[in-house]
Design a protein around this motif. Structure first.
Motif, PDB file in Angstrom:
ATOM      1  N   TYR A 170      -6.730  -4.620  -0.147  1.00  0.00           N
ATOM      2  CA  TYR A 170      -6.250  -3.849   1.017  1.00  0.00           C
ATOM      3  C   TYR A 170      -7.328  -3.731   2.100  1.00  0.00           C
ATOM      4  O   TYR A 170      -7.022  -3.664   3.292  1.00  0.00           O
ATOM      5  CB  TYR A 170      -5.806  -2.452   0.577  1.00  0.00           C
ATOM      6  CG  TYR A 170      -4.591  -2.438  -0.346  1.00  0.00           C
ATOM      7  CD1 TYR A 170      -3.630  -3.439  -0.300  1.00  0.00           C
ATOM      8  CD2 TYR A 170      -4.405  -1.402  -1.268  1.00  0.00           C
ATOM      9  CE1 TYR A 170      -2.532  -3.427  -1.139  1.00  0.00           C
ATOM     10  CE2 TYR A 170      -3.302  -1.381  -2.109  1.00  0.00           C
ATOM     11  CZ  TYR A 170      -2.368  -2.396  -2.050  1.00  0.00           C
ATOM     12  OH  TYR A 170      -1.268  -2.372  -2.885  1.00  0.00           O
ATOM     13  N   GLU A 183       0.857  -1.192   0.000  1.00  0.00           N
ATOM     14  CA  GLU A 183       0.000   0.000   0.000  1.00  0.00           C
ATOM     15  C   GLU A 183       0.891   1.240   0.000  1.00  0.00           C
ATOM     16  O   GLU A 183       1.899   1.272   0.713  1.00  0.00           O
ATOM     17  CB  GLU A 183      -0.896   0.018   1.230  1.00  0.00           C
ATOM     18  CG  GLU A 183      -1.946  -1.059   1.255  1.00  0.00           C
ATOM     19  CD  GLU A 183      -2.930  -0.846   2.402  1.00  0.00           C
ATOM     20  OE1 GLU A 183      -3.521   0.242   2.464  1.00  0.00           O
ATOM     21  OE2 GLU A 183      -3.090  -1.767   3.220  1.00  0.00           O
ATOM     22  N   SER A 243      -7.842  -2.187  -4.042  1.00  0.00           N
ATOM     23  CA  SER A 243      -8.645  -1.607  -2.959  1.00  0.00           C
ATOM     24  C   SER A 243      -9.402  -2.708  -2.221  1.00  0.00           C
ATOM     25  O   SER A 243      -9.469  -2.709  -0.977  1.00  0.00           O
ATOM     26  CB  SER A 243      -9.629  -0.581  -3.536  1.00  0.00           C
ATOM     27  OG  SER A 243     -10.447  -0.067  -2.504  1.00  0.00           O
TER      28      SER A 243
END
Length: 270
Positions: free
Chosen positions: A108, A44, A105
């Motif tokens: 994560y 990230e 996304s």
């Protein structure tokens, strides 16, 4: 932003040169060679920690965001290339940026992180033996466990833990691996958890020490049954005066990528 898009586009182009059957829109830029698949999940952006970005900004005439994006893409690219010797590599940098952002996304938001004690300290070095560069891996035994807080021989003992830690990925969404299996059919999932670039000191005997810089890549390898197969961090050291981002990537990232590929090769099958 334009520079970031350029970096990503350049990476996609370079991957295309090494892949024969790259299909945009899906992470399947690999040969139909029967090899097991490994999906690379880049770190990230918030988990990029650097002590030297001010120097890099000045030397390379890039802003902080562009430097972070370049390191992130270059690390993914080097791992992709190293893994291709043994596996079918899958990279999110090979699909359209909007699709990659959406996919990452979801990933994560399905994981968390936890600091764990380094199983062993591994520093990857290159050694000049004549004209040939040879990778050398140094291991340091696990440090002794800290004394727990409490009363020992009538004395109050406070707890201290100076052992080196690394960032480990923890899966919080029980559907994550099954979802990825359906989409990518990977045997292993390589999570790059964090990238650190820090100043450090290298002991050289006696009272002498040398200022150096350290790259530390935190990783966790899951199999397609959600089992952690390996986890830890790989480190390299480079000269404290080096601020050319291209030279840093070229000299250090292949060593780290080769070591990560070796980690997966040495995973014992279930």
């Amino acid at each position: 932003m334009n520079k970031i898009i350029f970096i990503i586009t350049l990476f996609i182009f370079s991957i295309k040169l090494t892949a024969q059957n790259n299909t945009m829109g899906t992470v399947t830029n690999s040969e139909a060679n029967g090899k097991a698949k490994v999906l690379i999940i880049p770190f990230e952006p918030r988990l990029y920690i650097s002590d030297i970005d001010k120097e890099l900004v000045k030397e390379n005439q890039m802003n902080f965001q562009d430097i972070k994006a370049k390191f992130r893409a270059a690390l993914d690219q080097n791992i992709y290339i190293s893994l291709k010797k043994y596996y079918t590599s899958l990279s999110f940098y090979t699909i359209p940026q909007e699709d990659a952002i959406k996919e990452l996304s979801y990933i994560y938001n399905s994981i968390g992180y936890k600091y764990e004690v380094m199983p062993v300290e591994e520093v990857v070095e290159k050694e000049n033996t004549g004209k040939k560069l040879m990778n050398k891996f140094k291991k340091k035994e696990r440090e002794e466990e800290p004394i727990e807080a409490g009363i020992n021989n009538g004395q109050i003992v406070s707890q201290t833990d100076d052992r080196e830690k690394y960032m480990m990925t923890k899966i919080s969404n029980e559907n994550l691996i099954n979802t990825l299996n359906k989409q990518y059919q990977a045997t292993y999932y390589l999570f790059i958890n964090e990238l650190d670039i820090k100043r450090t000191m290298k002991e050289s005997g006696g009272m002498n020490s040398q200022s150096q810089r350290e790259i530390k890549v935190h990783y966790t390898i899951f199999n397609n049954q959600e089992k952690v197969m390996d986890s830890g961090a790989i480190k390299t050291l480079f000269n404290s005066s080096e601020n050319d981002i291209e030279k840093i990537i070229k000299s250090e990232f292949p060593l780290i990528a080769d070591k990560l590929a070796e980690k997966i090769v040495n995973v014992k099958p279930e």
